[in-house]
Design a protein around this motif. Structure first.
Motif, PDB file in Angstrom:
ATOM      1  N   UNK A   1       0.828  -1.207   0.000  1.00  0.00           N
ATOM      2  CA  UNK A   1       0.000   0.000   0.000  1.00  0.00           C
ATOM      3  C   UNK A   1       0.862   1.257   0.000  1.00  0.00           C
ATOM      4  N   UNK A   2       0.306   2.295  -0.578  1.00  0.00           N
ATOM      5  CA  UNK A   2       0.964   3.605  -0.511  1.00  0.00           C
ATOM      6  C   UNK A   2       0.247   4.395   0.588  1.00  0.00           C
ATOM      7  N   UNK A   3       1.011   4.788   1.610  1.00  0.00           N
ATOM      8  CA  UNK A   3       0.376   5.381   2.796  1.00  0.00           C
ATOM      9  C   UNK A   3       0.970   6.763   3.092  1.00  0.00           C
ATOM     10  N   UNK A   4       0.101   7.722   3.389  1.00  0.00           N
ATOM     11  CA  UNK A   4       0.568   9.027   3.883  1.00  0.00           C
ATOM     12  C   UNK A   4       0.170   9.140   5.353  1.00  0.00           C
ATOM     13  N   UNK A   5       1.117   9.538   6.186  1.00  0.00           N
ATOM     14  CA  UNK A   5       0.812   9.759   7.599  1.00  0.00           C
ATOM     15  C   UNK A   5       0.942  11.245   7.915  1.00  0.00           C
ATOM     16  N   UNK A   6      -0.133  11.776   8.491  1.00  0.00           N
ATOM     17  CA  UNK A   6      -0.166  13.181   8.913  1.00  0.00           C
ATOM     18  C   UNK A   6       0.109  13.194  10.417  1.00  0.00           C
ATOM     19  N   UNK A   7       1.313  13.608  10.773  1.00  0.00           N
ATOM     20  CA  UNK A   7       1.713  13.583  12.182  1.00  0.00           C
ATOM     21  C   UNK A   7       1.518  14.991  12.757  1.00  0.00           C
ATOM     22  N   UNK A   8       0.424  15.166  13.501  1.00  0.00           N
ATOM     23  CA  UNK A   8       0.082  16.489  14.029  1.00  0.00           C
ATOM     24  C   UNK A   8       1.228  17.104  14.835  1.00  0.00           C
ATOM     25  N   UNK A   9       1.290  18.426  14.795  1.00  0.00           N
ATOM     26  CA  UNK A   9       2.365  19.132  15.493  1.00  0.00           C
ATOM     27  C   UNK A   9       2.388  18.850  16.986  1.00  0.00           C
ATOM     28  N   UNK A  10       1.192  18.737  17.575  1.00  0.00           N
ATOM     29  CA  UNK A  10       1.141  18.511  19.023  1.00  0.00           C
ATOM     30  C   UNK A  10       1.618  17.097  19.369  1.00  0.00           C
ATOM     31  N   UNK A  11       1.736  16.249  18.362  1.00  0.00           N
ATOM     32  CA  UNK A  11       2.177  14.870  18.592  1.00  0.00           C
ATOM     33  C   UNK A  11       3.704  14.805  18.620  1.00  0.00           C
ATOM     34  N   UNK A 135      -2.229   7.807  -3.063  1.00  0.00           N
ATOM     35  CA  UNK A 135      -2.089   6.946  -1.888  1.00  0.00           C
ATOM     36  C   UNK A 135      -3.360   6.118  -1.682  1.00  0.00           C
ATOM     37  N   UNK A 136      -3.178   4.926  -1.111  1.00  0.00           N
ATOM     38  CA  UNK A 136      -4.326   4.074  -0.807  1.00  0.00           C
ATOM     39  C   UNK A 136      -4.929   4.421   0.545  1.00  0.00           C
ATOM     40  N   UNK A 137      -4.103   5.053   1.373  1.00  0.00           N
ATOM     41  CA  UNK A 137      -4.558   5.308   2.737  1.00  0.00           C
ATOM     42  C   UNK A 137      -3.898   6.569   3.299  1.00  0.00           C
ATOM     43  N   UNK A 138      -4.718   7.369   3.982  1.00  0.00           N
ATOM     44  CA  UNK A 138      -4.202   8.544   4.700  1.00  0.00           C
ATOM     45  C   UNK A 138      -4.499   8.332   6.184  1.00  0.00           C
ATOM     46  N   UNK A 139      -3.448   8.393   6.998  1.00  0.00           N
ATOM     47  CA  UNK A 139      -3.655   8.274   8.441  1.00  0.00           C
ATOM     48  C   UNK A 139      -3.439   9.656   9.051  1.00  0.00           C
TER      49      UNK A 139
END
Ligand code: UTP
Length: 227
Positions: A1-11, A135-139
């Motif tokens: 799978x092609x995955x994008x992860x959005x890692x929030x700033x507060x994380x 992408x197949x998935x956005x987290x």
């Protein structure tokens, strides 16, 4: 799978400041995801760094566009930290747009980017990148564990959705933004891109283990149906 992860700033950059162990924990999980055979791209938020610089610049008279530029710089500094921790899995360059990110992906590496242009947040960047690279998935890894029908920090009876359509999500975001001082879990532009590109999206609590569970298909967070 092609995955994008959005890692929030507060994380990645919480109120109490950055922490070596936490960044390494995320890096370990990203390595694991890559070893599972997935193509991965990461978008990092600004968090405390962005907030401090923006507040200070605003108090000195900066306009919103300039404050946004400072925020973008902060996201890129945070991206550089993650790049340092991911070592051989990435290259020492923060892509400034989707084309550069895709080039890094095509080298078999993990592009790690921050913001792009004033006027939106890294949520919109991650949705835009997911659309651009098919992408197949956005987290979306954030500081709440999913999408609620109203602000869970203000209303005790707020209910979490297991699934929601992008259309309904847009309606919820619109109702949030009518209250002063409230901020929605995802920015409106991101939700609109998710809708138009029909990107399967999962909103999860920003913990390394939760991200891994979402990718393994475990029932977690809220699934946003792009269609
Ligand atoms: P974030 O994406 O971290 O914004 O970018 P946020 O959602 O406000 O912060 P968290 O994730 O909840 O902590 C930080 C700031 O950088 C600017 C905006 O001012 C944003 O608030 N920014 C970021 C842009 O102008 N354009 C971008 O593409 C990204």
């Amino acid at each position: 799978m092609k995955i994008v992860i959005d890692l929030g700033g507060s994380i990645i950059m919480p109120k109490e400041g950055a922490n070596k162990e936490r960044i390494e924990e995320f890096a370990k999980v990203f390595r694991e995801i890559k070893n599972m055979g997935h193509d991965l791209a990461i978008v990092v938020g600004g968090g405390k760094t962005a907030r401090e610089y923006i507040e200070l610049a605003r108090s000195l008279g900066a306009n919103n566009g300039y404050c946004d530029m400072l925020g973008i710089m902060a996201t890129r500094i945070n991206a550089m930290l993650l790049i340092t921790a991911l070592k051989d899995l990435t290259i020492k360059k923060v892509p400034k747009d989707f084309e550069e990110a895709e080039e890094i992906l095509n080298l078999g590496k993990i592009p790690i980017m921050g913001g792009t242009h004033p006027g939106h947040t890294t949520d919109a960047v991650s949705a835009g990148l997911a659309e651009y690279i098919d992408a197949n998935l956005l987290i979306i890894a954030t500081n709440v564990d999913g999408i609620y029908d109203k602000d869970p920090k203000k209303f005790k009876d707020a209910k979490k959705f297991e699934r929601i359509s992008a259309k309904d999500l847009i309606n919820i975001i619109n109702s949030y933004s009518m209250e002063a001082g409230s901020s929605s879990v995802i920015d409106l532009l991101a939700a609109k891109i998710i809708e138009r590109a029909k990107i399967k999206t999962i909103v999860v609590k920003g913990e390394p283990k939760e991200i891994l569970k979402a990718i393994k298909g475990e029932k977690i967070g809220t699934i946003v149906e792009g269609e």
